[in-house]
Design a protein around this motif. Structure first.
Motif, PDB file in Angstrom:
ATOM      1  N   ASP A 173       0.889  -1.182  -0.005  1.00  0.00           N
ATOM      2  CA  ASP A 173      -0.106  -0.057  -0.118  1.00  0.00           C
ATOM      3  C   ASP A 173       0.787   1.244   0.002  1.00  0.00           C
ATOM      4  N   PRO A 216       4.477   2.022  -3.805  1.00  0.00           N
ATOM      5  CA  PRO A 216       3.890   1.967  -5.079  1.00  0.00           C
ATOM      6  C   PRO A 216       5.145   1.144  -5.949  1.00  0.00           C
ATOM      7  N   GLY A 217       4.910   0.151  -6.637  1.00  0.00           N
ATOM      8  CA  GLY A 217       5.836  -0.507  -7.466  1.00  0.00           C
ATOM      9  C   GLY A 217       6.651  -1.319  -6.805  1.00  0.00           C
TER      10      GLY A 217
END
Length: 649
Positions: free
Chosen positions: A88, A91-92
């Protein structure tokens, strides 16, 4: 379908529940306290989630958070919450595996562009985890096809590798050939065998501890991942107790104490896993080794020596090049062959036995060596003295006839416990590891004889033990002795191991009373395990405050003023003449500072001498952990010190 289900309970009783009831309903029917403590259930001997639907006639056992399996489940479920929080917040990011471990759990991640987690990140992750827990997200089990799983996890390369079978993940195995998943809707899904707590609200007593690097699948050729370690417990009280225990353990960390007390160091110039011993540490080590030598001589062992390396033919004969090559250093090529640093002392002792024709009258033959060995440990596994690449083993090999085995094992175990008690350990337990199911050497008769001998020895010593079915090495059963240290941690130290492999490989024989040749039974016996690791355990057990007999400096003499130096020096000389380890610090610094430094060095005794002591032949005694005494005669103090030093015998 029947309207009522009859469910069997572990105590032999039954419960009737409405059709469609779940394992969790059984716990609720028994009582609210059990329902509150329930984590998972065993249905017909198989672990299941509490939402598992029941059939008529099922046998159900409720697993609570007070059991080891329940605690395992809490940690397993908390690891999933950790993974969801990281994905969460970053990102990535992608994730690999996250199993429960002793006292906690971990999860491995790869951040975009080779990023690493910071301490502030751990606080953010913890906060997000608590939000997830507050949402009471359910753990929903499913089984999907491999193709569906590959599509679902297409953005997570390590999960794809697991699904394709290139890596083993015990958390995703199923009995159906499908890929099992657990989902916390609406945002998170993971490969997992389960089972899990009903929902995230069942969790909450956790803390993230640290970040470490970890190679994917433990292979240095693979990418380095970021591993977050955490701990989780059933209650706030148990979490607090564990964290307090960790604080105490950190204070006792042998790596920290070794530096503070100037005992040893790990210079970078040596390479990982190699230590140099400073004078004070070497003094303690010498005392340990001297005591071991004396006890072995008294115990009927014969001292031997072996070289630090040997030609490849020895390791081919012993089987090490077949079975242990990954743990050995590479060979040194010489004009007459390849030489390997020794990873074990055992083959040399086999050569000593086979160097002459042996008679049953020479048995039992007990050989003992403090032999330094070299094993290649991966850099990520090195840990101070506890996991090291060059270390000294107190190896013994006992060659005996079959009818001597019971007495020799009992004698060896009694010897082991006696020496461990001398070093301050009194709380013992053991594992008895039996024959593995698949690969093993020897005969049924040999295994039965040796296993019975080990069991008899444990029972003679009234040593509590557990049987590790199938946990023995392929070449024989063994006893592992564990001790509990001053703060309750268990350490596996000593081993007694039967060996049916090396006698055959080296063609060992003795002539029996029937004038026929027989193969001896060989017992391996390591008492310390390794001198280095045992030293590390002792250092943590005593928190650096070695008992008087082991302390590198037993007594420090401090004159109040310079004009007391002559008396103080005479006292030091007398103590040394009596065989004690004493030193002197002059009065160039204030007395209070010198006393404080002696206390930080954890010396057993500090003697302060002033005007009255010079006049009356006395000392002021400042014992570690005791009350200060004035006007103690030198004779009385030396007698007291002698009693203290001899207390370990």
């Amino acid at each position: 379908m029947a309207d009522v289900l009859t469910i069997n309970l572990p105590d032999g009783s039954t419960r009737e529940l409405p059709a469609g009831s779940t394992a969790g309903d059984v716990a609720a029917a028994i009582g609210s306290r059990l329902a509150k403590a329930a984590v998972i259930a065993e249905v017909n001997g198989v672990e299941r989630d509490l939402v598992w639907p029941l059939d008529d006639g099922d046998t159900v056992a409720i697993v609570t958070d007070t059991s080891s399996r329940g605690l395992y489940t809490i940690r397993h479920s908390t690891a999933h919450v950790l993974a969801q929080a990281v994905l969460d917040l970053f990102p990535g990011a992608t994730f690999a595996i996250g199993p429960p471990v002793e006292n906690g759990f971990y999860y491995d991640f790869e951040l975009p562009d080779g990023g690493t987690f910071t301490p502030d990140d751990l606080e953010r992750i913890e906060a997000r985890m608590r939000e997830i827990i507050a949402e009471h997200q359910p753990f929903i089990r499913d089984e999907i096809t491999e193709d569906d799983a590959l599509e679902l996890f297409k953005d997570h390369k390590y999960k794809v590798e697991i699904i394709k079978g290139a890596a083993e993940d015990p958390m995703s195995a199923t009995e159906t050939g499908l890929v099992r998943t657990y989902e916390n809707p609406p945002r998170f899904i993971d490969l997992c065998r389960g089972p899990h707590v009903p929902d995230t609200g069942r969790l909450g007593h956790f803390k993230l501890m640290r970040v470490a690097g970890a190679y994917w699948r433990g292979d240095e050729k693979n990418p380095m991942l970021q591993r977050i370690y955490g701990t989780a417990w059933p209650s706030k009280k148990e979490l607090a107790a564990h964290l307090q225990h960790l604080e105490e353990a950190e204070k006792r960390d042998h790596r920290k104490l070794a530096v503070e007390l100037d005992l040893l160091s790990f210079p970078e110039e040596l390479g990982g896993g190699l230590a140099v011993w400073h004078p004070k540490g070497a003094a303690v080590r010498k005392l340990m080794e001297d005591y071991s030598r004396d006890r072995h001589e008294q115990g009927g062992y014969q001292y031997v020596y072996s070289p630090h390396l040997a030609k490849s033919v020895l390791w081919e004969t012993s089987g090490h090049l077949d079975f242990y090559a990954d743990g050995m250093y590479p060979p040194m090529e010489m004009d007459n062959g390849s030489y390997y640093p020794k990873p074990m002392n055992c083959p040399f002792h086999m050569l000593i036995f086979s160097s002459d024709q042996r008679s049953y009258r020479e048995l039992p033959m007990r050989l003992f060596e403090l032999g330094t060995v070299y094993r290649y440990e991966r850099s990520g596994t090195l840990h101070g003295l506890m996991r090291i690449r060059g270390f000294t083993q107190d190896d013994s090999h006992i060659f005996c006839t079959p009818d001597q085995v019971v007495d020799e094992v009992s004698r060896a175990l009694e010897f082991v416990l006696s020496v461990l008690r001398a070093f301050g350990f009194h709380d013992f337990e053991a594992n008895l590891s039996t024959r593995p199911e698949e690969k093993w050497v020897g005969t049924d008769e040999k295994w039965e004889m040796a296993t019975d001998a080990l069991r008899t020895a444990l029972e003679r010593e009234q040593l509590p033990y557990e049987i590790d079915e199938g946990g023995g090495a392929f070449y024989g059963p063994k006893i592992d002795v564990k001790v509990r240290d001053a703060i309750g941690r268990k350490w596996q130290l000593s081993t007694i191991q039967a060996d049916f492999n090396l006698p055959e490989r080296f063609g060992l024989e003795y002539v029996g009373p029937d004038n026929q040749r027989h193969e001896p039974v060989v017992l391996h016996r390591a008492l310390f395990g390794s001198v280095e690791r045992f030293f590390g355990v002792l250092l943590e057990h005593f928190a650096g405050a070695f008992p008087a007999w082991l302390a590198p400096v037993q007594v420090r003499v401090l004159p109040v003023r310079d004009d007391h130096d002559t008396y103080a020096h005479r006292l030091v000389d007398r103590l040394k003449a009596e065989g004690f380890r004493a030193d002197f610090v002059d009065a160039s610094e204030p007395l209070g500072g010198r006393i404080r430094r002696a206390k930080l060095e954890k010396l057993p005794y500090v003697l302060v001498v002033g005007d009255d002591d010079v006049e009356h032949g006395t000392v002021g005694v400042n014992p570690r952990g005791g009350e200060v005494e004035r006007g103690v005669t030198c004779d009385d103090f030396i007698h007291r010190l002698s009693v203290d030093v001899m207390a370990h015998l």
